[in-house]
Design a protein around this motif. Structure first.
Motif, PDB file in Angstrom:
ATOM      1  N   ASP A 144       8.938  30.591 -25.337  1.00 30.47           N
ATOM      2  CA  ASP A 144       8.241  30.104 -24.149  1.00 30.47           C
ATOM      3  C   ASP A 144       9.197  29.988 -22.949  1.00 30.47           C
ATOM      4  OD1 ASP A 144       5.911  29.830 -25.579  1.00 30.47           O
ATOM      5  OD2 ASP A 144       5.876  27.649 -25.564  1.00 30.47           O
ATOM      6  N   VAL A 171       8.551  34.898 -22.312  1.00 32.85           N
ATOM      7  CA  VAL A 171       7.538  34.610 -21.293  1.00 32.85           C
ATOM      8  C   VAL A 171       8.176  34.699 -19.913  1.00 32.85           C
ATOM      9  CG1 VAL A 171       5.919  32.866 -20.450  1.00 32.85           C
ATOM     10  CG2 VAL A 171       6.409  33.014 -22.896  1.00 32.85           C
ATOM     11  N   GLN A 173       7.255  33.861 -15.744  1.00 30.22           N
ATOM     12  CA  GLN A 173       6.325  33.052 -14.940  1.00 30.22           C
ATOM     13  C   GLN A 173       6.192  33.654 -13.543  1.00 30.22           C
ATOM     14  OE1 GLN A 173       9.218  30.133 -15.740  1.00 30.22           O
ATOM     15  NE2 GLN A 173       7.793  28.661 -16.642  1.00 30.22           N
ATOM     16  N   TYR A 175       5.080  32.593 -10.850  1.00 29.74           N
ATOM     17  CA  TYR A 175       5.367  31.779  -9.654  1.00 29.74           C
ATOM     18  C   TYR A 175       6.842  31.804  -9.263  1.00 29.74           C
ATOM     19  CZ  TYR A 175       6.390  27.606 -12.725  1.00 29.74           C
ATOM     20  OH  TYR A 175       6.873  26.728 -13.645  1.00 29.74           O
ATOM     21  N   ARG A 194       5.142  38.058 -22.341  1.00 29.49           N
ATOM     22  CA  ARG A 194       3.934  37.293 -21.995  1.00 29.49           C
ATOM     23  C   ARG A 194       4.051  36.914 -20.522  1.00 29.49           C
ATOM     24  NH1 ARG A 194       3.869  31.673 -24.640  1.00 29.49           N
ATOM     25  NH2 ARG A 194       3.396  32.819 -26.534  1.00 29.49           N
ATOM     26  N   LYS A 197       1.242  32.368 -15.135  1.00 28.59           N
ATOM     27  CA  LYS A 197       1.499  31.980 -13.735  1.00 28.59           C
ATOM     28  C   LYS A 197       2.659  30.996 -13.655  1.00 28.59           C
ATOM     29  CE  LYS A 197      -3.170  32.797 -12.027  1.00 28.59           C
ATOM     30  NZ  LYS A 197      -4.347  32.240 -11.347  1.00 28.59           N
ATOM     31  N   GLY A 198       2.770  30.088 -14.632  1.00 28.16           N
ATOM     32  CA  GLY A 198       3.834  29.074 -14.615  1.00 28.16           C
ATOM     33  C   GLY A 198       3.243  27.689 -14.482  1.00 28.16           C
ATOM     34  N   TYR A 200       5.162  24.486 -14.410  1.00 25.36           N
ATOM     35  CA  TYR A 200       6.045  23.358 -14.070  1.00 25.36           C
ATOM     36  C   TYR A 200       6.039  23.117 -12.556  1.00 25.36           C
ATOM     37  CZ  TYR A 200       7.471  23.795 -18.889  1.00 25.36           C
ATOM     38  OH  TYR A 200       7.461  23.830 -20.262  1.00 25.36           O
ATOM     39  N   ARG A 211      -1.380  29.140  -4.092  1.00 26.30           N
ATOM     40  CA  ARG A 211      -2.160  29.860  -5.089  1.00 26.30           C
ATOM     41  C   ARG A 211      -2.244  31.368  -4.807  1.00 26.30           C
ATOM     42  NH1 ARG A 211      -6.414  27.336  -8.180  1.00 26.30           N
ATOM     43  NH2 ARG A 211      -7.153  28.997  -9.510  1.00 26.30           N
ATOM     44  N   ALA A 235      -1.356  36.453 -20.234  1.00 29.32           N
ATOM     45  CA  ALA A 235      -1.716  35.065 -20.544  1.00 29.32           C
ATOM     46  C   ALA A 235      -2.321  34.403 -19.309  1.00 29.32           C
ATOM     47  CB  ALA A 235      -0.481  34.301 -21.006  1.00 29.32           C
ATOM     48  N   HIS A 237      -6.392  32.483 -17.846  1.00 34.04           N
ATOM     49  CA  HIS A 237      -7.840  32.277 -17.999  1.00 34.04           C
ATOM     50  C   HIS A 237      -8.574  32.739 -16.752  1.00 34.04           C
ATOM     51  CE1 HIS A 237      -5.521  29.098 -20.062  1.00 34.04           C
ATOM     52  NE2 HIS A 237      -6.213  29.547 -21.074  1.00 34.04           N
ATOM     53  N   PRO A 239     -10.476  34.826 -14.164  1.00 37.34           N
ATOM     54  CA  PRO A 239     -11.302  36.045 -14.195  1.00 37.34           C
ATOM     55  C   PRO A 239     -10.752  37.161 -13.310  1.00 37.34           C
ATOM     56  CG  PRO A 239     -12.619  34.096 -13.617  1.00 37.34           C
ATOM     57  CD  PRO A 239     -11.217  33.629 -13.734  1.00 37.34           C
ATOM     58  N   MET A 263      -4.923  33.268 -24.384  1.00 42.90           N
ATOM     59  CA  MET A 263      -5.467  32.050 -23.748  1.00 42.90           C
ATOM     60  C   MET A 263      -5.090  30.845 -24.588  1.00 42.90           C
ATOM     61  SD  MET A 263      -9.178  33.045 -22.223  1.00 42.90           S
ATOM     62  CE  MET A 263      -9.404  34.565 -21.301  1.00 42.90           C
ATOM     63  N   ARG A 268     -11.806  28.067 -22.352  1.00 43.60           N
ATOM     64  CA  ARG A 268     -12.637  29.271 -22.213  1.00 43.60           C
ATOM     65  C   ARG A 268     -12.901  29.958 -23.557  1.00 43.60           C
ATOM     66  NH1 ARG A 268     -12.394  33.069 -17.298  1.00 43.60           N
ATOM     67  NH2 ARG A 268     -14.613  32.789 -17.629  1.00 43.60           N
ATOM     68  N   ASN A 306     -10.397  19.598 -15.944  1.00 42.32           N
ATOM     69  CA  ASN A 306      -9.698  19.027 -17.110  1.00 42.32           C
ATOM     70  C   ASN A 306      -9.409  17.546 -16.872  1.00 42.32           C
ATOM     71  OD1 ASN A 306      -9.686  21.557 -18.210  1.00 42.32           O
ATOM     72  ND2 ASN A 306      -7.504  21.964 -17.871  1.00 42.32           N
TER      73      ASN A 306
HETATM   74  P1  FDA Z   1      -5.450  29.048 -13.021  1.00 46.28           P
HETATM   75  O1  FDA Z   1      -5.148  27.665 -13.522  1.00 46.28           O
HETATM   76  O2  FDA Z   1      -4.673  29.581 -11.868  1.00 46.28           O
HETATM   77  O3  FDA Z   1      -7.005  29.129 -12.703  1.00 46.28           O
HETATM   78  C1  FDA Z   1      -7.547  30.295 -12.096  1.00 46.28           C
HETATM   79  C2  FDA Z   1      -9.003  30.423 -12.455  1.00 46.28           C
HETATM   80  O4  FDA Z   1      -9.145  30.619 -13.880  1.00 46.28           O
HETATM   81  C3  FDA Z   1      -9.834  29.194 -12.160  1.00 46.28           C
HETATM   82  O5  FDA Z   1     -10.223  29.147 -10.810  1.00 46.28           O
HETATM   83  C4  FDA Z   1     -11.006  29.409 -13.105  1.00 46.28           C
HETATM   84  O6  FDA Z   1     -11.892  30.375 -12.589  1.00 46.28           O
HETATM   85  C5  FDA Z   1     -10.346  29.993 -14.327  1.00 46.28           C
HETATM   86  N1  FDA Z   1     -10.001  28.919 -15.274  1.00 46.28           N
HETATM   87  C6  FDA Z   1      -8.796  28.371 -15.489  1.00 46.28           C
HETATM   88  N2  FDA Z   1      -8.867  27.410 -16.432  1.00 46.28           N
HETATM   89  C7  FDA Z   1     -10.170  27.337 -16.790  1.00 46.28           C
HETATM   90  C8  FDA Z   1     -10.907  26.521 -17.690  1.00 46.28           C
HETATM   91  N3  FDA Z   1     -10.328  25.535 -18.395  1.00 46.28           N
HETATM   92  N4  FDA Z   1     -12.225  26.737 -17.814  1.00 46.28           N
HETATM   93  C9  FDA Z   1     -12.846  27.684 -17.086  1.00 46.28           C
HETATM   94  N5  FDA Z   1     -12.195  28.471 -16.199  1.00 46.28           N
HETATM   95  C10 FDA Z   1     -10.886  28.306 -16.057  1.00 46.28           C
HETATM   96  N6  FDA Z   1       3.338  28.309 -18.698  1.00 46.28           N
HETATM   97  C11 FDA Z   1       4.690  28.210 -18.664  1.00 46.28           C
HETATM   98  O7  FDA Z   1       5.246  27.755 -17.660  1.00 46.28           O
HETATM   99  N7  FDA Z   1       5.436  28.629 -19.731  1.00 46.28           N
HETATM  100  C12 FDA Z   1       4.875  29.176 -20.842  1.00 46.28           C
HETATM  101  O8  FDA Z   1       5.596  29.545 -21.781  1.00 46.28           O
HETATM  102  C13 FDA Z   1       3.457  29.290 -20.890  1.00 46.28           C
HETATM  103  N8  FDA Z   1       2.835  29.821 -21.971  1.00 46.28           N
HETATM  104  C14 FDA Z   1       1.469  30.067 -21.900  1.00 46.28           C
HETATM  105  C15 FDA Z   1       0.849  30.745 -22.951  1.00 46.28           C
HETATM  106  C16 FDA Z   1      -0.484  31.080 -22.845  1.00 46.28           C
HETATM  107  C17 FDA Z   1      -1.142  31.833 -23.979  1.00 46.28           C
HETATM  108  C18 FDA Z   1      -1.240  30.731 -21.685  1.00 46.28           C
HETATM  109  C19 FDA Z   1      -2.677  31.123 -21.538  1.00 46.28           C
HETATM  110  C20 FDA Z   1      -0.631  30.031 -20.678  1.00 46.28           C
HETATM  111  C21 FDA Z   1       0.711  29.670 -20.782  1.00 46.28           C
HETATM  112  N9  FDA Z   1       1.337  28.944 -19.775  1.00 46.28           N
HETATM  113  C22 FDA Z   1       2.713  28.839 -19.786  1.00 46.28           C
HETATM  114  C23 FDA Z   1       0.515  28.228 -18.758  1.00 46.28           C
HETATM  115  C24 FDA Z   1       0.333  29.056 -17.498  1.00 46.28           C
HETATM  116  O9  FDA Z   1       1.550  29.163 -16.809  1.00 46.28           O
HETATM  117  C25 FDA Z   1      -0.703  28.420 -16.566  1.00 46.28           C
HETATM  118  O10 FDA Z   1      -0.276  27.141 -16.194  1.00 46.28           O
HETATM  119  C26 FDA Z   1      -2.093  28.303 -17.136  1.00 46.28           C
HETATM  120  O11 FDA Z   1      -2.426  29.405 -17.937  1.00 46.28           O
HETATM  121  C27 FDA Z   1      -3.127  28.191 -15.995  1.00 46.28           C
HETATM  122  O12 FDA Z   1      -3.148  29.360 -15.214  1.00 46.28           O
HETATM  123  P2  FDA Z   1      -4.314  30.459 -15.320  1.00 46.28           P
HETATM  124  O13 FDA Z   1      -3.703  31.788 -15.039  1.00 46.28           O
HETATM  125  O14 FDA Z   1      -4.938  30.363 -16.669  1.00 46.28           O
HETATM  126  O15 FDA Z   1      -5.398  30.105 -14.257  1.00 46.28           O
END
Ligand code: FDA
Length: 317
Positions: A144, A171, A173, A175, A194, A197-198, A200, A211, A235, A237, A239, A263, A268, A306
């Motif tokens: 990670d 992984v 990030q 950002y 992997r 976005k990140g 921390y 964003r 990695a 969520h 869309p 995810m 989701r 959340n």
């Molecule tokens: P973001 O939070 O930017 O949301 C964008 C959109 O996605 C939202 O507007 C919504 O449409 C949709 N969405 C998001 N969450 C939703 C929900 N709960 N329900 C419905 N829709 C939702 N970070 C890190 O710093 N180090 C690491 O090693 C990891 N490892 C890791 C593994 C895996 C498998 C995942 C999926 C994520 C990580 N992360 C991580 C976390 C990552 O950096 C990030 O903080 C989260 O995934 C949130 O960013 P998103 O890209 O998912 O969407």
């Protein structure tokens, strides 16, 4: 706007505060909410959740929760948990092709990376033990990404691990300002990256803050990885990112065995199942263990919904 400028920084700061940790973990209602994001406290809980994911056609990456270890004994205890976990995972259905359905995710800070003397060497030795057991169990390992002060050290440990275990992934990030360059360097044959976005709280000198900038960086990085020769793990969520990933897959003519979506457990779930039905590989990241505080707070910081779900748990019922 109020959420990203006020609540998110406050929650991420609280994620690192022992005082807030004592308060939050002491609340009876918190545990109920935590179970939405965390598979349980023991290896048996993790194996049970993993078996259910495999049954639904998903792959899994299991993480024993813990971070920022400042005690060697605790780091050794973390290794012991991973070895027990790998014994349970070895009993689940294994790999059919090159892609391994089971993976464990490691945080080097839980393995001793931040110990004052020789932290990096200690974390490497601990990760090597886990990788050897994972190799015997037919399970992949991905390291990670944590806060930016650890990135160079983490990538150095991953390089050393890959000398013996070339399937070890890591992984990046989106950002971080440096990540586009890291994607270019790490998209060669055999790499497993992997991209997330990140999660921390990072200063403006090293990370995009807005964003739109983070999303644009994610897309540039994804394009590089998809055009590269490794195995990208998408990695997110989001869309928009998912749709873009399909576009990059088509233009790079990648076959479905040469990338995967990932995810988090409890997030989701319907979309996870939908992606599996499109014949894409989807891996769910399954955290377990009793040190869930930092992980849980970062999930609250990601999304107003959340946090609302958590706050509702204080209501009647
Ligand atoms: P973001 O939070 O930017 O949301 C964008 C959109 O996605 C939202 O507007 C919504 O449409 C949709 N969405 C998001 N969450 C939703 C929900 N709960 N329900 C419905 N829709 C939702 N970070 C890190 O710093 N180090 C690491 O090693 C990891 N490892 C890791 C593994 C895996 C498998 C995942 C999926 C994520 C990580 N992360 C991580 C976390 C990552 O950096 C990030 O903080 C989260 O995934 C949130 O960013 P998103 O890209 O998912 O969407």
């Amino acid at each position: 706007m109020m959420f990203s400028t006020v609540m998110r920084p406050a929650l991420l700061a609280a994620a690192r505060s022992p005082r807030v940790e004592r308060t939050v973990t002491g609340m009876a209602s918190t545990r109920k909410v935590v179970r939405r994001f965390v598979a349980g406290e023991s290896e048996a809980h993790a194996a049970h959740a993993t078996a259910a994911l495999l049954e639904s056609g998903r792959y899994a990456s299991i993480d024993y929760l813990g971070e920022d270890t400042t005690d060697l004994e605790q780091a050794r205890a973390t290794v012991a948990h991973y070895l027990t976990l790998l014994e349970s995972l070895a009993e689940l259905p294994g790999a059919a092709g090159e892609v391994r359905p089971l993976e464990v995710s490691l945080k080097l800070s839980a393995l001793g990376q931040s110990l004052p003397r020789d932290g990096q060497a200690i974390a490497l030795e601990h990760a090597q033990k886990i990788c050897a057991a994972a190799a015997a169990a037919g399970v992949w390992v991905t390291v990670d990404a944590e806060d930016h002060t650890t990135t160079d050290s983490t990538l150095a440990v991953v390089r050393a691990l890959r000398a013996d275990f070339p399937w070890v992934g890591t992984v990046l990030q989106a950002y971080l300002l440096r990540t586009e360059g890291d994607c270019r360097d790490l998209s060669g044959p055999g790499s497993r990256i992997r991209l997330c976005k990140g999660a921390y709280r990072e200063p403006a000198g090293v990370a995009y803050q807005h964003r739109d900038e983070i999303d644009a960086s994610y897309l540039r990085c994804l394009d590089i990885l998809m055009r590269g020769q490794g195995y990208p793990m998408v990695a997110t969520h989001d869309p928009l990112m998912l749709e873009a990933a399909f576009g990059y897959v088509r233009s790079a003519r990648r076959d479905p065995d040469r990338f995967e979506f990932q995810m988090l457990y409890g997030i989701r779930d319907e979309e996870q199942r939908r992606l599996v039905a499109t014949c894409a590989h989807l891996r769910t990241y399954v955290p377990y263990g009793d040190q869930w505080y930092g992980y849980f707070m970062r999930r609250l910081a990601e999304r107003p919904a959340n946090l609302a779900f958590f706050l509702r748990s204080f209501g009647p019922g």
